[in-house]
Design a protein around this motif. Structure first.
Motif, PDB file in Angstrom:
ATOM      1  N   LYS A  84       5.790  14.740  -2.479  1.00 42.15           N
ATOM      2  CA  LYS A  84       4.566  14.613  -3.288  1.00 42.15           C
ATOM      3  C   LYS A  84       4.866  14.315  -4.752  1.00 42.15           C
ATOM      4  O   LYS A  84       4.182  13.515  -5.382  1.00 42.15           O
ATOM      5  CB  LYS A  84       3.717  15.881  -3.170  1.00 42.15           C
ATOM      6  CG  LYS A  84       2.972  15.960  -1.864  1.00 42.15           C
ATOM      7  CD  LYS A  84       2.145  17.232  -1.784  1.00 42.15           C
ATOM      8  CE  LYS A  84       1.475  17.306  -0.421  1.00 42.15           C
ATOM      9  NZ  LYS A  84       0.994  18.650  -0.115  1.00 42.15           N
ATOM     10  N   GLN A 109       4.855   5.211   2.815  1.00 40.54           N
ATOM     11  CA  GLN A 109       5.121   6.442   3.552  1.00 40.54           C
ATOM     12  C   GLN A 109       5.644   6.182   4.966  1.00 40.54           C
ATOM     13  O   GLN A 109       6.331   7.022   5.528  1.00 40.54           O
ATOM     14  CB  GLN A 109       3.877   7.331   3.538  1.00 40.54           C
ATOM     15  CG  GLN A 109       3.683   7.897   2.129  1.00 40.54           C
ATOM     16  CD  GLN A 109       2.371   8.625   1.933  1.00 40.54           C
ATOM     17  OE1 GLN A 109       1.299   8.110   2.198  1.00 40.54           O
ATOM     18  NE2 GLN A 109       2.461   9.855   1.463  1.00 40.54           N
ATOM     19  N   LYS A 128       3.204   6.503  -8.404  1.00 43.07           N
ATOM     20  CA  LYS A 128       1.829   6.026  -8.599  1.00 43.07           C
ATOM     21  C   LYS A 128       1.531   5.752 -10.076  1.00 43.07           C
ATOM     22  O   LYS A 128       0.626   5.002 -10.389  1.00 43.07           O
ATOM     23  CB  LYS A 128       0.824   7.028  -8.021  1.00 43.07           C
ATOM     24  CG  LYS A 128       0.739   6.928  -6.511  1.00 43.07           C
ATOM     25  CD  LYS A 128      -0.335   7.832  -5.942  1.00 43.07           C
ATOM     26  CE  LYS A 128      -0.471   7.611  -4.443  1.00 43.07           C
ATOM     27  NZ  LYS A 128      -1.512   8.446  -3.848  1.00 43.07           N
ATOM     28  N   GLN A 129       2.331   6.327 -10.979  1.00 39.93           N
ATOM     29  CA  GLN A 129       2.195   6.048 -12.415  1.00 39.93           C
ATOM     30  C   GLN A 129       2.885   4.719 -12.783  1.00 39.93           C
ATOM     31  O   GLN A 129       2.545   4.107 -13.781  1.00 39.93           O
ATOM     32  CB  GLN A 129       2.844   7.170 -13.245  1.00 39.93           C
ATOM     33  CG  GLN A 129       2.318   8.551 -12.989  1.00 39.93           C
ATOM     34  CD  GLN A 129       0.873   8.721 -13.414  1.00 39.93           C
ATOM     35  OE1 GLN A 129       0.469   8.244 -14.465  1.00 39.93           O
ATOM     36  NE2 GLN A 129       0.093   9.377 -12.583  1.00 39.93           N
ATOM     37  N   SER A 171       0.839  -1.203   0.000  1.00 43.08           N
ATOM     38  CA  SER A 171       0.000   0.000   0.000  1.00 43.08           C
ATOM     39  C   SER A 171       0.873   1.252   0.000  1.00 43.08           C
ATOM     40  O   SER A 171       2.049   1.209   0.375  1.00 43.08           O
ATOM     41  CB  SER A 171      -0.905   0.020   1.228  1.00 43.08           C
ATOM     42  OG  SER A 171      -0.132   0.251   2.399  1.00 43.08           O
ATOM     43  N   TRP A 172       0.262   2.367  -0.390  1.00 36.11           N
ATOM     44  CA  TRP A 172       0.977   3.647  -0.381  1.00 36.11           C
ATOM     45  C   TRP A 172       1.235   4.100   1.051  1.00 36.11           C
ATOM     46  O   TRP A 172       2.245   4.743   1.329  1.00 36.11           O
ATOM     47  CB  TRP A 172       0.201   4.708  -1.169  1.00 36.11           C
ATOM     48  CG  TRP A 172       0.078   4.333  -2.610  1.00 36.11           C
ATOM     49  CD1 TRP A 172      -1.064   3.989  -3.283  1.00 36.11           C
ATOM     50  CD2 TRP A 172       1.138   4.201  -3.560  1.00 36.11           C
ATOM     51  NE1 TRP A 172      -0.761   3.655  -4.592  1.00 36.11           N
ATOM     52  CE2 TRP A 172       0.575   3.785  -4.787  1.00 36.11           C
ATOM     53  CE3 TRP A 172       2.526   4.396  -3.501  1.00 36.11           C
ATOM     54  CZ2 TRP A 172       1.344   3.561  -5.942  1.00 36.11           C
ATOM     55  CZ3 TRP A 172       3.288   4.171  -4.638  1.00 36.11           C
ATOM     56  CH2 TRP A 172       2.695   3.757  -5.831  1.00 36.11           C
ATOM     57  N   LEU A 209       6.011  10.710  -5.090  1.00 36.83           N
ATOM     58  CA  LEU A 209       4.861   9.824  -4.896  1.00 36.83           C
ATOM     59  C   LEU A 209       3.977   9.823  -6.143  1.00 36.83           C
ATOM     60  O   LEU A 209       3.539   8.760  -6.603  1.00 36.83           O
ATOM     61  CB  LEU A 209       4.056  10.261  -3.664  1.00 36.83           C
ATOM     62  CG  LEU A 209       2.889   9.360  -3.255  1.00 36.83           C
ATOM     63  CD1 LEU A 209       3.359   7.940  -2.945  1.00 36.83           C
ATOM     64  CD2 LEU A 209       2.153   9.939  -2.054  1.00 36.83           C
ATOM     65  N   ARG A 210       3.745  10.990  -6.709  1.00 40.87           N
ATOM     66  CA  ARG A 210       2.925  11.102  -7.926  1.00 40.87           C
ATOM     67  C   ARG A 210       3.556  10.286  -9.058  1.00 40.87           C
ATOM     68  O   ARG A 210       2.877   9.565  -9.777  1.00 40.87           O
ATOM     69  CB  ARG A 210       2.792  12.580  -8.315  1.00 40.87           C
ATOM     70  CG  ARG A 210       1.576  12.894  -9.135  1.00 40.87           C
ATOM     71  CD  ARG A 210       1.215  14.360  -9.268  1.00 40.87           C
ATOM     72  NE  ARG A 210       2.300  15.308  -9.278  1.00 40.87           N
ATOM     73  CZ  ARG A 210       2.489  16.222  -8.318  1.00 40.87           C
ATOM     74  NH1 ARG A 210       1.680  16.289  -7.277  1.00 40.87           N
ATOM     75  NH2 ARG A 210       3.493  17.066  -8.400  1.00 40.87           N
ATOM     76  N   TYR A 216       6.613  -2.535  -5.197  1.00 40.00           N
ATOM     77  CA  TYR A 216       5.167  -2.636  -4.973  1.00 40.00           C
ATOM     78  C   TYR A 216       4.728  -3.594  -6.075  1.00 40.00           C
ATOM     79  O   TYR A 216       4.366  -3.177  -7.172  1.00 40.00           O
ATOM     80  CB  TYR A 216       4.528  -1.257  -5.116  1.00 40.00           C
ATOM     81  CG  TYR A 216       3.087  -1.124  -4.661  1.00 40.00           C
ATOM     82  CD1 TYR A 216       2.209  -2.204  -4.653  1.00 40.00           C
ATOM     83  CD2 TYR A 216       2.587   0.112  -4.272  1.00 40.00           C
ATOM     84  CE1 TYR A 216       0.894  -2.059  -4.249  1.00 40.00           C
ATOM     85  CE2 TYR A 216       1.277   0.270  -3.874  1.00 40.00           C
ATOM     86  CZ  TYR A 216       0.427  -0.813  -3.864  1.00 40.00           C
ATOM     87  OH  TYR A 216      -0.877  -0.669  -3.480  1.00 40.00           O
TER      88      TYR A 216
END
Length: 190
Positions: A68, A61, A75-76, A56-57, A71-72, A107
């Protein structure tokens, strides 16, 4: 299968589990004693760091200092066949990172792996289930390491090691793999 894998991890023992790339050795990634076992079983030098896998994100963290933008970008690219080198928090033992202040994070895009990590409730080690220097196993039948439990899930989807990137300032590819430079560049600017 998942319950047995989780119970094995909770007893501080090692498992072999599938990801979308190759089979990995799983152990509690935040406990020195279990990390020690991973180094020993693989005949791996302690100056070579071991990555960890999350589900999980939120977990990401807890174990890393990620901004940020980073993380962005991740997430891609994640879940997927990529390992990101990120600044670690004090939760991550120095033994896992070979003394570095950065940790490799996977992940995985594999339901079995994600369920194991999620039910275990903590990151697990993510290093291929082979002796150091040998070919990583693509199928549970190829695993030679004397782990306590092997999750028998057939052949992995990709059968090749993950792409490794360092995302400290700009994204730098450390090891080529299934995720290409153009995919990484595209994710970086979204």
């Amino acid at each position: 299968m998942i319950k047995k894998a989780v119970n094995t991890l909770k007893k501080d023992e090692l498992i072999a589990y599938p990801t979308e790339t190759v089979y990995g050795v799983g152990a509690n990634a935040l406990k020195k004693e279990t990390i020690e076992k991973v180094y020993k079983i693989k005949n791996r030098r302690k100056d070579k760091p071991i990555s960890l896998a999350i589900s999980s994100w939120e977990m990401l963290q807890e174990i890393s200092e990620i901004d940020k933008q980073q993380l962005r970008t991740l997430k891609q690219l994640m879940p997927g066949p990529i390992t990101a080198i990120i600044k670690k928090t004090d939760k991550v033992p120095d033994l896992l990172t070979a003394g570095s202040d950065k940790v490799g994070v996977r992940y995985p895009d594999n339901k079995t792996a994600l369920k194991i990590i999620e039910k275990f409730g903590s990151p697990i080690t993510s290093t291929s289930a082979n002796y150091s220097g040998k070919t990583p196993p693509k199928n549970h039948k190829q695993i030679k390491l004397p782990v306590k439990y092997i999750v028998k899930a057939g052949t992995t989807e990709l059968g090749t090691s993950s792409t490794i990137i360092d995302i400290e300032n700009d994204i730098k590819i450390i090891r080529n793999g299934p995720i290409t430079k153009s995919q990484i560049k595209k994710a970086q600017w979204k």
